[in-house]
Design a protein around this motif. Structure first.
Motif, PDB file in Angstrom:
ATOM      1  N   ALA A   1     -65.701  24.450  62.837  1.00 22.27           N
ATOM      2  CA  ALA A   1     -64.865  23.835  61.801  1.00 22.27           C
ATOM      3  C   ALA A   1     -63.646  23.167  62.423  1.00 22.27           C
ATOM      4  N   LEU A   2     -63.064  23.848  63.398  1.00 27.75           N
ATOM      5  CA  LEU A   2     -61.862  23.336  64.055  1.00 27.75           C
ATOM      6  C   LEU A   2     -62.156  22.009  64.745  1.00 27.75           C
TER       7      LEU A   2
ATOM      8  N   ALA B   1     -62.692  19.133  62.442  1.00 30.00           N
ATOM      9  CA  ALA B   1     -61.517  18.732  61.665  1.00 30.00           C
ATOM     10  C   ALA B   1     -60.651  17.706  62.392  1.00 30.00           C
ATOM     11  N   ILE B   2     -60.901  17.488  63.697  1.00 31.14           N
ATOM     12  CA  ILE B   2     -60.045  16.553  64.431  1.00 31.14           C
ATOM     13  C   ILE B   2     -60.362  15.133  63.998  1.00 31.14           C
TER      14      ILE B   2
ATOM     15  N   VAL C   1     -65.190  21.205  55.986  1.00 32.87           N
ATOM     16  CA  VAL C   1     -63.861  21.463  55.426  1.00 32.87           C
ATOM     17  C   VAL C   1     -63.798  22.918  54.989  1.00 32.87           C
ATOM     18  N   LEU C   2     -62.888  23.664  55.620  1.00 26.29           N
ATOM     19  CA  LEU C   2     -62.769  25.082  55.323  1.00 26.29           C
ATOM     20  C   LEU C   2     -62.099  25.293  53.980  1.00 26.29           C
TER      21      LEU C   2
ATOM     22  N   LEU D   1     -56.402  19.738  69.963  1.00 26.10           N
ATOM     23  CA  LEU D   1     -57.668  19.938  70.660  1.00 26.10           C
ATOM     24  C   LEU D   1     -58.006  18.838  71.632  1.00 26.10           C
TER      25      LEU D   1
ATOM     26  N   TYR E   1     -65.779  29.214  63.293  1.00 26.89           N
ATOM     27  CA  TYR E   1     -64.409  28.716  63.252  1.00 26.89           C
ATOM     28  C   TYR E   1     -64.223  27.564  64.242  1.00 26.89           C
TER      29      TYR E   1
END
Lengths: 329, 316
Positions: free
Chosen positions: B246-247, B250-251, B264-265, B208, B243
């Protein structure tokens, strides 16, 4: 006093030199690495492909490739034991019990024809004096600890996704509650959301079990999140080491600065990156002076002829660079 | 600004023993000339299939594609060859995408020879210019790929893609196999070439921070479907789909002072084979409700910002 400080140190590497020798050439993989770690710390070992990170870890485990991989000098003291002088038989007792390793690729780290549960139980049975039933019970507990339902004990690695396989590998590594865990790029093969899950889990386990961890990675983002200490490896040397704060907020070595300049940031609007020009030197033919001098924009004559020593610039922050030591940077 | 590529309702299904695998399912977008569309998502979300279908390495199952206003959904023979001159691809793995028995110059010469109609001297001149353009030293003219590192090999891939002066290049994870310091060199090269030659990119990646750096617009995919699409800055400042949120969270960021709230998924990507109707992310989504089982509409919540989520108003 002396005794207590010794007890806190879990790992003390001094001047480690590792070479890979073949008929044709000699690869200078690790060239005089010194490293100390205290109990319960997470140390980030950062560097690019071929810098020697994995070789350092494999030396601690004593699993360098036979014949080609040679430890040519230095000492590794692990929990007070000199790892390099004990017999292979004694080493086997330590391996998996007191020090264990997680490999980068979860797809190949597991035995494909043994159930995941049995693989964990096997390790436990080997190291702890316990019955089959007890080992099995403990293996189920380990699986559940890493978030895999115990019912999946009888399943084979191919029935798991990448993220779950890596959790099995972590469960396997932590099965005997080791003092030191070597995690070699544990999340590189995983997607970001799965990586977040695995890192979160590792951090929780580390906190509850008090394991010391060496986290090998090329991702500075992961280091910022997980580690308390950092060592930057370049061409088989530690060029800069210190606390997380030292490395991220008071970056000194030109290579470390270059690494930070190379990563696209999410929070800046720069339209150009500032990469390090050139390539890492050939490990069969390293420059005589500073290993980074061929790519360093500050390099002077002295840098290519003389090797800079590892010097402490502030308490705990060590840098291997003439320019920094002279105060020019 | 003129539109170069328009994709409408593109679908690519694969037949498998267990049923139809919906690799790309109803994806629509346009890319303007000289711009970059970044496509992000996790492994198995269909982002590479999307790029390959557009370049006609795979045939689409349904939907329409237009290139410079011309329908390119079905192409054969001469038309396909002409399109290939305009649209090229760079692959992820510079180790397996080059013929190990060809020299650097042969590799770059190959597309020029295949096109035909050029004098030998003109070809030689072009090979040399191309090597210079992508930053390959002259001494590597006779080298074999195995003698070179990943970054240089990827430069050969660029030279090959640029050989016929295309307008459009699909970059399929071109820097994922490279070290960060080399990755930065290649990303800068991509941007320089784009400026110089007015190139248009479809940039497929899972990284990303790379995608933000290089893209004008970003399309987020999940299990074959487009979940969100927005201008790069807008997407990072104001992600709307659960989504995407969350994405992005998460980086891991290389910043020790910034503490991000991480989402955290739970669970993992479900199978794209015979998926259920409705939102495919619902099983991992913390906001999922009954209405998520219905097929989702794509809504333009702001000019250029598209989101496919029925609960978007309640969430944001």
């Amino acid at each position: 006093m002396e005794k207590s400080s010794e007890n806190r140190t879990i790992l003390d590497i001094k001047n480690l030199v590792v070479r890979y020798v073949t008929d044709k050439e000699t690869v200078h993989a690790v060239n005089g690495v010194s490293l100390t770690m205290e109990k319960g710390e997470i140390l980030g070992l950062v560097g690019e492909t071929g810098a020697g990170k994995t070789t350092i870890a494999k030396s601690i485990m004593r699993i360098l490739p036979a014949f080609a991989g040679r430890i040519e000098g230095g000492t590794i003291a692990f929990n007070g034991n000199d790892i390099l002088s004990i017999s292979e038989k004694e080493m086997q007792k330590l391996r998996g019990k007191q020090v264990s390793m997680i490999f980068q690729d979860p797809m190949t780290a597991l035995n494909p024809i043994e159930t995941v549960g049995d693989q964990i139980a096997e390790t436990i049975k080997l190291h702890e004096k316990c019955s089959k039933g007890e080992a099995r019970k403990k293996a189920v507990e380990m699986l559940e600890m890493v978030g895999i339902p115990g019912e999946r004990y009888e399943e084979f690695p191919f029935q798991f996704s990448g993220g779950m396989k890596q959790r099995v590998v972590i469960a396997l590594a932590l099965a005997c509650n080791p003092l030191l865990l070597l995690a070699d790029e544990p999340t590189t093969a995983l997607d970001v959301t799965i990586q977040a899950q695995v890192l979160e889990m590792m951090r929780q386990l580390q906190r509850t079990l008090g394991t010391s961890v060496i986290l090998i990675t090329h991702d500075l983002g992961i280091v910022a999140e997980m580690c308390s200490k950092v060592a930057v490896v370049y061409a088989g040397e530690i060029v800069e080491s210190g606390s997380l704060e030292d490395i991220f907020a008071h970056t000194m070595h030109p290579y470390t600065i270059g690494l930070f300049g190379s990563i696209p940031r999410l929070n800046t609007e720069d339209r150009r990156l500032h990469p390090i020009e050139g390539l890492m030197p050939d490990p069969t033919d390293l420059p005589k002076g500073c290993a980074f001098c061929t790519r360093c924009q500050y390099a002077a004559d002295r840098c290519s002829s003389e090797k800079p020593a590892d010097q402490e610039v502030s308490p705990g922050h060590r840098v291997r660079c003439f320019k920094v030591q002279e105060g020019a940077l | 600004m003129t539109e170069l590529l328009r994709v409408e309702g593109l679908k690519k299904y694969f037949n498998t023993r267990r049923g139809k695998l919906h690799a790309v399912d109803d994806v629509s977008f346009t890319i303007e000339k000289g711009k970059t569309l970044g496509v992000v998502g996790e492994s198995g979300c269909g982002k590479s299939t999307l790029g390959r279908t557009i370049i006609h390495l795979l045939e689409s199952t349904d939907g329409k594609m237009f290139f410079n206003g011309k329908d390119i959904t079905y192409l054969k023979g001469k038309e396909l060859r002409e399109y290939r001159e305009e649209a090229q691809i760079i692959f992820q793995d510079p180790y397996s995408s080059l013929d190990p028995r060809m020299r650097v110059s042969d590799l770059i010469r190959e597309p020029l020879k295949l096109k035909g109609g050029m004098k030998r001297s003109a070809i030689e001149e072009r090979v040399e210019t191309l090597m210079e353009t992508v930053g390959l030293a002259k001494r590597l003219y006779d080298a074999f790929p195995h003698e070179l590192d990943g970054g240089r090999r990827q430069r050969i891939g660029f030279a090959r893609a640029l050989a016929l002066e295309p307008q459009f290049i699909v970059c399929d994870e071109p820097v994922s196999a490279l070290d960060v310091s080399i990755q930065a060199q290649i990303l800068n090269l991509l941007l320089d070439l784009q400026e110089e030659k007015q190139l248009t990119y479809l940039f497929v990646t899972h990284d990303l921070s790379v995608v933000k750096y290089i893209s004008d617009d970003i399309l987020v995919m999940y299990l074959g479907q487009m979940v969100e699409k927005a201008p790069s800055r807008e997407l990072f400042d104001n992600p709307c789909h659960p989504y995407t949120k969350a994405l992005l969270s998460a980086i891991p960021e290389p910043d020790i002072h910034k503490k991000t709230e991480r989402i955290v998924l739970k669970g993992e990507i479900t199978s794209p084979i015979n998926p259920e109707p409705g939102c495919r992310f619902a099983r991992r989504c913390i906001y999922a409700s009954e209405q998520c089982r219905n097929p989702q509409e794509i809504e333009e919540i702001q000019p250029g910002h598209f989101v496919s989520c029925c609960r978007i108003k309640e969430i944001n």
